[in-house]
Enzyme design. Structure first.
Site, PDB file in Angstrom:
ATOM      1  N   GLY A  54      42.734  16.686 -10.109  1.00  0.00           N
ATOM      2  CA  GLY A  54      41.629  17.384  -9.287  1.00  0.00           C
ATOM      3  C   GLY A  54      40.567  16.427  -9.185  1.00  0.00           C
ATOM      4  O   GLY A  54      39.335  16.878  -9.416  1.00  0.00           O
TER       5      GLY A  54
ATOM      6  N   GLY B 127      42.601  13.756  -5.291  1.00  0.00           N
ATOM      7  CA  GLY B 127      43.427  15.035  -5.250  1.00  0.00           C
ATOM      8  C   GLY B 127      42.569  16.059  -4.370  1.00  0.00           C
ATOM      9  O   GLY B 127      43.066  16.839  -3.493  1.00  0.00           O
TER      10      GLY B 127
ATOM     11  N   PHE C  78      26.076  -4.871  -4.422  1.00  0.00           N
ATOM     12  CA  PHE C  78      27.164  -4.664  -5.623  1.00  0.00           C
ATOM     13  C   PHE C  78      27.786  -6.193  -5.495  1.00  0.00           C
ATOM     14  O   PHE C  78      27.581  -6.782  -4.427  1.00  0.00           O
ATOM     15  CB  PHE C  78      27.981  -3.603  -5.173  1.00  0.00           C
ATOM     16  CG  PHE C  78      27.976  -2.415  -6.099  1.00  0.00           C
ATOM     17  CD1 PHE C  78      27.208  -1.876  -6.289  1.00  0.00           C
ATOM     18  CD2 PHE C  78      29.153  -1.845  -6.574  1.00  0.00           C
ATOM     19  CE1 PHE C  78      27.128  -0.741  -7.414  1.00  0.00           C
ATOM     20  CE2 PHE C  78      29.105  -0.940  -7.681  1.00  0.00           C
ATOM     21  CZ  PHE C  78      27.933  -0.346  -7.841  1.00  0.00           C
TER      22      PHE C  78
ATOM     23  N   ASP D 157      49.205  10.390 -16.798  1.00  0.00           N
ATOM     24  CA  ASP D 157      50.147  11.125 -16.482  1.00  0.00           C
ATOM     25  C   ASP D 157      51.201  11.031 -15.336  1.00  0.00           C
ATOM     26  O   ASP D 157      52.299  11.232 -15.414  1.00  0.00           O
ATOM     27  CB  ASP D 157      49.347  12.636 -16.616  1.00  0.00           C
ATOM     28  CG  ASP D 157      48.781  12.751 -17.910  1.00  0.00           C
ATOM     29  OD1 ASP D 157      49.231  12.503 -18.845  1.00  0.00           O
ATOM     30  OD2 ASP D 157      47.768  13.663 -17.929  1.00  0.00           O
TER      31      ASP D 157
ATOM     32  N   GLN E 277      41.390  -3.977 -14.585  1.00  0.00           N
ATOM     33  CA  GLN E 277      39.857  -4.369 -14.701  1.00  0.00           C
ATOM     34  C   GLN E 277      39.165  -4.258 -15.940  1.00  0.00           C
ATOM     35  O   GLN E 277      39.276  -3.083 -16.395  1.00  0.00           O
ATOM     36  CB  GLN E 277      39.270  -3.739 -13.266  1.00  0.00           C
ATOM     37  CG  GLN E 277      37.894  -3.966 -13.287  1.00  0.00           C
ATOM     38  CD  GLN E 277      37.186  -3.819 -11.818  1.00  0.00           C
ATOM     39  OE1 GLN E 277      36.761  -2.842 -11.489  1.00  0.00           O
ATOM     40  NE2 GLN E 277      37.120  -4.788 -10.920  1.00  0.00           N
TER      41      GLN E 277
ATOM     42  N   HIS F  34      35.528  -3.973 -16.908  1.00  0.00           N
ATOM     43  CA  HIS F  34      34.395  -4.043 -16.321  1.00  0.00           C
ATOM     44  C   HIS F  34      33.385  -4.650 -17.254  1.00  0.00           C
ATOM     45  O   HIS F  34      33.287  -4.657 -18.290  1.00  0.00           O
ATOM     46  CB  HIS F  34      33.865  -2.585 -16.422  1.00  0.00           C
ATOM     47  CG  HIS F  34      32.598  -2.287 -15.507  1.00  0.00           C
ATOM     48  ND1 HIS F  34      31.277  -2.774 -15.865  1.00  0.00           N
ATOM     49  CD2 HIS F  34      32.370  -1.919 -14.204  1.00  0.00           C
ATOM     50  CE1 HIS F  34      30.340  -2.424 -14.897  1.00  0.00           C
ATOM     51  NE2 HIS F  34      31.305  -1.764 -13.566  1.00  0.00           N
TER      52      HIS F  34
ATOM     53  N   LEU G 151      30.265   3.323 -19.503  1.00  0.00           N
ATOM     54  CA  LEU G 151      29.874   2.279 -18.564  1.00  0.00           C
ATOM     55  C   LEU G 151      28.556   2.311 -18.090  1.00  0.00           C
ATOM     56  O   LEU G 151      27.744   3.364 -18.086  1.00  0.00           O
ATOM     57  CB  LEU G 151      30.901   2.946 -17.302  1.00  0.00           C
ATOM     58  CG  LEU G 151      30.410   2.276 -15.880  1.00  0.00           C
ATOM     59  CD1 LEU G 151      31.090   0.789 -15.707  1.00  0.00           C
ATOM     60  CD2 LEU G 151      30.867   2.963 -14.673  1.00  0.00           C
TER      61      LEU G 151
ATOM     62  N   THR H  77      26.767   0.845 -14.820  1.00  0.00           N
ATOM     63  CA  THR H  77      26.950   0.503 -13.631  1.00  0.00           C
ATOM     64  C   THR H  77      26.538  -0.617 -13.162  1.00  0.00           C
ATOM     65  O   THR H  77      25.580  -1.484 -13.279  1.00  0.00           O
ATOM     66  CB  THR H  77      26.211   1.504 -12.491  1.00  0.00           C
ATOM     67  OG1 THR H  77      26.536   0.964 -11.195  1.00  0.00           O
ATOM     68  CG2 THR H  77      24.952   1.729 -12.785  1.00  0.00           C
ATOM     69  N   GLU H  78      27.608  -1.505 -12.382  1.00  0.00           N
ATOM     70  CA  GLU H  78      27.273  -2.784 -11.717  1.00  0.00           C
ATOM     71  C   GLU H  78      26.100  -2.470 -10.793  1.00  0.00           C
ATOM     72  O   GLU H  78      25.134  -3.745 -10.430  1.00  0.00           O
ATOM     73  CB  GLU H  78      28.356  -3.135 -10.744  1.00  0.00           C
ATOM     74  CG  GLU H  78      28.352  -4.491 -10.041  1.00  0.00           C
ATOM     75  CD  GLU H  78      29.598  -4.839  -9.474  1.00  0.00           C
ATOM     76  OE1 GLU H  78      30.805  -4.861 -10.000  1.00  0.00           O
ATOM     77  OE2 GLU H  78      29.667  -4.700  -8.096  1.00  0.00           O
TER      78      GLU H  78
ATOM     79  N   ARG I 181      34.049  -8.965 -10.458  1.00  0.00           N
ATOM     80  CA  ARG I 181      33.993  -8.290 -11.869  1.00  0.00           C
ATOM     81  C   ARG I 181      35.054  -9.151 -12.795  1.00  0.00           C
ATOM     82  O   ARG I 181      34.552  -9.280 -13.868  1.00  0.00           O
ATOM     83  CB  ARG I 181      34.199  -6.799 -11.927  1.00  0.00           C
ATOM     84  CG  ARG I 181      33.242  -5.937 -11.592  1.00  0.00           C
ATOM     85  CD  ARG I 181      33.875  -4.512 -11.491  1.00  0.00           C
ATOM     86  NE  ARG I 181      32.917  -3.567 -10.766  1.00  0.00           N
ATOM     87  CZ  ARG I 181      33.030  -2.266 -10.653  1.00  0.00           C
ATOM     88  NH1 ARG I 181      34.167  -1.698 -10.865  1.00  0.00           N
ATOM     89  NH2 ARG I 181      32.063  -1.603 -10.357  1.00  0.00           N
TER      90      ARG I 181
ATOM     91  N   HIS J  68      38.493  -0.895 -17.643  1.00  0.00           N
ATOM     92  CA  HIS J  68      37.802   0.060 -16.632  1.00  0.00           C
ATOM     93  C   HIS J  68      38.597   0.616 -15.483  1.00  0.00           C
ATOM     94  O   HIS J  68      38.664   2.060 -15.000  1.00  0.00           O
ATOM     95  CB  HIS J  68      36.734  -0.638 -15.981  1.00  0.00           C
ATOM     96  CG  HIS J  68      35.801   0.227 -14.909  1.00  0.00           C
ATOM     97  ND1 HIS J  68      35.049   1.238 -15.493  1.00  0.00           N
ATOM     98  CD2 HIS J  68      35.342  -0.117 -13.643  1.00  0.00           C
ATOM     99  CE1 HIS J  68      34.617   1.760 -14.530  1.00  0.00           C
ATOM    100  NE2 HIS J  68      34.445   1.116 -13.360  1.00  0.00           N
TER     101      HIS J  68
ATOM    102  N   GLU K 152      43.329   6.508  -7.743  1.00  0.00           N
ATOM    103  CA  GLU K 152      43.794   5.351  -8.924  1.00  0.00           C
ATOM    104  C   GLU K 152      45.135   5.122  -9.301  1.00  0.00           C
ATOM    105  O   GLU K 152      45.814   4.232  -9.583  1.00  0.00           O
ATOM    106  CB  GLU K 152      42.939   5.521 -10.095  1.00  0.00           C
ATOM    107  CG  GLU K 152      43.006   4.051 -11.071  1.00  0.00           C
ATOM    108  CD  GLU K 152      42.026   4.192 -12.242  1.00  0.00           C
ATOM    109  OE1 GLU K 152      41.135   5.017 -12.031  1.00  0.00           O
ATOM    110  OE2 GLU K 152      42.048   3.569 -13.144  1.00  0.00           O
TER     111      GLU K 152
ATOM    112  N   ARG L  62      39.622  -5.071  -8.168  1.00  0.00           N
ATOM    113  CA  ARG L  62      38.846  -4.230  -7.216  1.00  0.00           C
ATOM    114  C   ARG L  62      37.464  -4.472  -7.181  1.00  0.00           C
ATOM    115  O   ARG L  62      36.753  -4.962  -8.309  1.00  0.00           O
ATOM    116  CB  ARG L  62      39.004  -2.759  -7.882  1.00  0.00           C
ATOM    117  CG  ARG L  62      38.146  -1.857  -6.976  1.00  0.00           C
ATOM    118  CD  ARG L  62      38.627  -0.430  -7.560  1.00  0.00           C
ATOM    119  NE  ARG L  62      37.941   0.033  -8.868  1.00  0.00           N
ATOM    120  CZ  ARG L  62      36.664   0.143  -9.049  1.00  0.00           C
ATOM    121  NH1 ARG L  62      35.856   0.268  -8.113  1.00  0.00           N
ATOM    122  NH2 ARG L  62      36.359   0.818 -10.418  1.00  0.00           N
TER     123      ARG L  62
ATOM    124  N   SER M 286      36.198   1.989  -5.380  1.00  0.00           N
ATOM    125  CA  SER M 286      37.016   2.999  -5.946  1.00  0.00           C
ATOM    126  C   SER M 286      36.856   4.412  -5.270  1.00  0.00           C
ATOM    127  O   SER M 286      37.835   5.191  -4.803  1.00  0.00           O
ATOM    128  CB  SER M 286      37.006   3.049  -7.462  1.00  0.00           C
ATOM    129  OG  SER M 286      37.573   4.178  -7.837  1.00  0.00           O
ATOM    130  N   LEU M 287      35.726   4.679  -5.107  1.00  0.00           N
ATOM    131  CA  LEU M 287      35.390   6.125  -4.480  1.00  0.00           C
ATOM    132  C   LEU M 287      35.749   6.086  -3.027  1.00  0.00           C
ATOM    133  O   LEU M 287      36.180   7.219  -2.503  1.00  0.00           O
ATOM    134  CB  LEU M 287      33.724   6.286  -4.773  1.00  0.00           C
ATOM    135  CG  LEU M 287      33.255   6.517  -5.904  1.00  0.00           C
ATOM    136  CD1 LEU M 287      31.877   6.809  -5.865  1.00  0.00           C
ATOM    137  CD2 LEU M 287      34.230   7.770  -6.795  1.00  0.00           C
TER     138      LEU M 287
END
Lengths: 590, 236
Positions: A16, A20, A121, A224, A243, A245, A255, A257-258, A289, A356, A390, A401, A406-407
């Protein structure tokens, strides 16, 4: 077996998080009988932790921005084993997917003209690397993942998606033809084990950073879906590509953030030197990265690390001023104070490269259909099985990456999988039902844990696994160390197979969930280890002392790990985008 | 170094007729651990201990619980902030049914969240790009959208304890105002109509426990005040 309850859906989405929920939204809107099965309430998924943003050429910061530039950066960032058709699809469809999120209500930060705020970025360029640094990452302050995940959950509520929250998927159910026709799942609250039947099973279970001792990943990131697919005999692609990070908070692993470096922060060593100027003269702190992480480790190994042990470096932000920090990076200020006891407006944050992201995963096409190989080595679609996010390897990330991709991957390919499944369901999908022995074989391991009477326990075995991965498969790798790691894992596998679950109760038994997760960590770790040992070159995040160079003659390929015989094969990288010329592999510098 | 004395709320519906407190001694080795780390150590002593956790950095909202009498997130609460005299008492969030140990049934909490229609509603056709929103308009969402649904606030609220079926509670109302305040949302009238009764909003007595416990530093009481103003303006 006859007493086991079953549920039937057109599509079941396992996981989720962002991918997903985006897939589910598409299917819920189409009226298909869809359920999201998630081991946590969806907004607790790891997407919530994403900070800096979603990279996409929406041309808000720069009206001339072009998705082809983004595609170039993505292919280069992936050290040329990102599939160019998939990268093309992601970068060109991206704007649509991002605008949809905004229309759904995602509270993006804004420019003065009212458009979505975009920040620079790492690895971003204009004009195919020739036009300097781009600002292409769309952000909601530094809480973009949180804003994205909540928005998607909210829109699933709006569209009446069925949720099986706090249910744990145990294993895939395959029919006699090898198609995936559902899964075995456990309702965590009651302990009831249920046979979930489905015409389409989507694995959107995210990453597995918990194979490492030090990771930015949530405690739930135990691979999983990867574990389930490997146990079902399906191959995994590019599993050696992990990766690290550059900026995990030293000690805590959380984390940073970059986006901090995008907003103007930079890394310094113990002498206060901005060392990235030496390693990446053009992009400096905004190089890929993998490049930044390696440079940091080099600084530490050469004695220029910070702190008493000289085992980390500093991220300097104080020069940005309290206003920028408060407006653009409020979450980072909070996290630094909580986990590093540092106010970044005053002092630098101690950081260290930290596991990461899993670039590898279940090989899929752009529709999310899982792929295996036939006897001749040709791609073959797996009936009934899909993957996105992912857990999947489309591959748009290749060997490394880019930040913010990723988003974008989640929403573009979650959406694509949803659309494809809707079409396939409309055309009609019929698979042979699973027999009772098919179902029983998917029950094997939960039965094994439930019947265990003695042996080692889960926490100690998990610690050992994480220690092996951290020691032998970190930022820099070499043969001897990895051989030893593979041997230790092989031995650990035997011990996990006879480990013990002391608590056999049914109601919200988190110990049972953790035992089942351990099996998955084991699968992911072993696939990673063998793939890393066998890829005899350095590319992207996979960096070997003994093979320091990229070897395009032999390894301009995806690796494909086959679990049945623990063999590493190869698969061609796609160099045939549909609407642009392909990008030729070049030496990768920043 | 003496060990931390941890008193944990235990209840397993399969074996316990009633909940009880169980004592653990946890060796922190003198470190200022987070409460969640202490729970991990306790779980190594008793594998059956149940609690939720995920991100371990205060953004997912899984591990809301009551620590020495105050609600908060275990993962971002250092011992130095809550421990008094070397003792730590951990209980589930108050007012919700307990499933097992520190795990509560969040059903009522989520129901109230869903009730406020927590999604953007806009009846205008969407443009080909994003809807524009000025930075000033967007600023109005700060302090609202960051909610992580941990339920620390609603389960610290006496009004919610008394009327969990009828009073939306601070978390739900904060989200309600997040959409009322959004320049892109066009359902203001309908949203307010849903809240007009004597319970949904007006059961808030301004006790401000919600503000005191919110681990994200948000202010549901202020949001509730804004909704009241909108309701009153609407009524006249």
């Amino acid at each position: 077996m006859s007493t086991m309850r079953s549920l039937s859906f057109d599509a079941i989405i396992i996981g989720g998080g962002g991918a997903g929920l985006r897939a589910a939204l598409e299917l819920a809107k189409s009226g298909k009988k869809t359920a999201v099965l998630s081991k946590v309430f969806p907004t607790r998924s790891h997407t919530v932790s994403a900070q800096g943003g979603i990279t996409c050429a929406i041309a808000a910061a720069d009206p001339d921005d072009d998705w082809r530039w983004h595609m170039y950066d993505t292919v280069k960032g992936g050290d040329y084993i990102a599939d160019q058709d998939a990268s093309e699809y992601m970068c060109s469809e991206g704007p649509k997917a991002v605008f949809e999120l905004e229309h759904m209500g995602l509270p993006f930060s804004r420019f003065d003209n009212g458009r979505i705020y975009q920040r620079p970025f790492g690895g971003q360029s204009k004009d195919f690397g020739k036009g300097g640094q781009a600002a292409r990452t769309c952000a909601a302050a530094d809480r973009t993942g949180h804003a994205l995940l909540h928005t998607l959950y909210q829109n699933n509520l709006k569209n009446n998606t069925t949720f099986l929250n706090e249910w744990y998927a145990v294993d895939l159910v395959k029919n006699a033809n090898g198609d995936v026709v559902g899964c075995i799942a456990m309702d965590i609250e009651t302990g009831e084990v249920v046979h979930v039947k489905s015409k389409a099973t989507v694995i959107a279970t995210g990453g597995a950073g918990r194979i490492f001792a030090s990771t930015t990943n949530a405690l739930i990131n135990t691979g999983d879906g990867i574990g389930m697919a490997l146990r079902a005999g399906f191959p995994m692609q590019d599993m050696e590509m992990w990766q690290f990070h550059p900026t995990g908070i030293y000690g805590a692993g959380t984390l940073v953030t970059e986006g901090c470096r995008g907003e103007g922060g930079y890394l310094i060593n113990k002498d206060g030197e901005r060392f990235m100027e030496r390693y990446a003269p053009n992009a400096k702190d905004l190089a890929g990265r993998d490049v930044v992480a390696r440079s940091m480790v080099m600084e530490i190994l050469e004695g220029r690390g910070c702190g008493e042990k000289g085992d980390h470096v500093f991220l300097k932000l104080d020069h940005l001023g309290e206003e920028v920090l408060g407006k653009r990076l409020p979450g980072i200020v909070e996290l630094s104070k909580t986990f590093a006891h540092v106010d970044p407006a005053q002092d630098p944050i101690p950081v260290v490269p930290t596991c990461h992201y899993m670039m590898g995963g279940i090989p899929t096409n752009v529709h999310g259909q899982a792929i295996m190989q036939d006897a001749e080595g040709n791609d073959q679609i797996v009936g009934g099985l899909f993957a996105c996010g992912e857990a999947a390897c489309v591959s748009v990330h290749g060997a490394n990456r880019l930040g913010g991709n990723s988003l974008l991957d989640l929403v573009v390919f979650g959406r694509a999988a949803g659309m494809f499944i809707e079409g396939a369901l409309n055309e009609g999908i019929e698979y042979l039902d699973a027999s009772s022995s098919d179902v029983e074989s998917a029950m094997k391991r939960i039965t094994r844990w439930n019947e265990s009477e003695s042996g080692e326990t889960v926490p100690e075995l998990k610690r050992e696994l994480q220690d092996i991965m951290q020691t032998s498969f970190g930022v820099f790798r070499e043969e001897k160390n990895m051989v030893e790691g593979v041997e230790r894992l092989d031995q650990l596998r035997g011990r996990i197979a006879s480990a013990y679950l002391p608590d056999k109760s049914n109601a919200f038994n988190t110990a049972r969930v953790e035992a089942l997760e351990l099996d998955n960590l084991m699968e992911v770790a072993e696939a990673t280890a063998i793939a890393a040992l066998e890829r005899k070159e350095s590319r992207g995040a996979h960096s070997r002392y003994d093979y320091p160079d990229r070897d395009d003659a032999n390894w301009l390929k995806h690796s494909l790990y086959f679990p049945a015989d623990k063999r590493l094969g190869k698969r061609d990288v796609n160099f045939a985008p549909k609407t642009v010329d392909m990008f030729e592999p070049k030496v990768r510098t920043y | 170094m003496s060990k931390l004395q941890v008193s944990l709320y235990r209840y397993n519906p399969e074996t316990d007729s009633a909940p009880y407190m169980q004592e653990f001694q946890v060796d922190t080795q003198g470190r200022d651990l987070m409460v969640l780390d202490v729970l991990h150590l306790a779980k190594e002593q008793d594998n059956g201990l149940a609690y939720r956790r995920s991100c371990r950095e205060g953004v997912c909202g899984s591990d809301g619980m009551n620590m020495n009498g105050k609600n908060g997130l275990a993962c971002i609460t250092p011992l130095s902030e809550v421990v008094k005299g070397n003792e730590l008492t951990l209980r589930p969030l108050p007012g919700l049914p307990v499933i097992r140990d520190l795990v509560v049934d969040m059903g009522l909490f989520y129901k109230q969240y869903e009730r406020i229609q927590p999604y953007l509603q806009n009846n205008e056709p969407a443009p080909a790009i994003e809807r524009l929103q000025s930075p000033e308009e967007r600023d109005k969402l700060d302090g609202l959208y960051e909610c992580i649904l941990c339920a620390c606030c609603s389960t610290a609220c006496p009004s919610f304890w008394w009327n969990p079926e009828k009073f939306v509670g601070p978390a739900g109302l904060l989200q309600s105002y997040r959409f009322l305040a959004d320049s892109r949302d066009t359902a203001t009238r309908e949203r307010l109509a849903e809240l007009e009764d004597p319970f949904s909003v007006f059961r808030c007595r301004g006790i401000m426990n919600c503000v005191a416990v919110c681990p994200k530093g948000l202010n549901p009481t202020r949001a509730i005040g804004k909704i009241r103003e909108m309701l009153l303006a609407n009524a006249t």
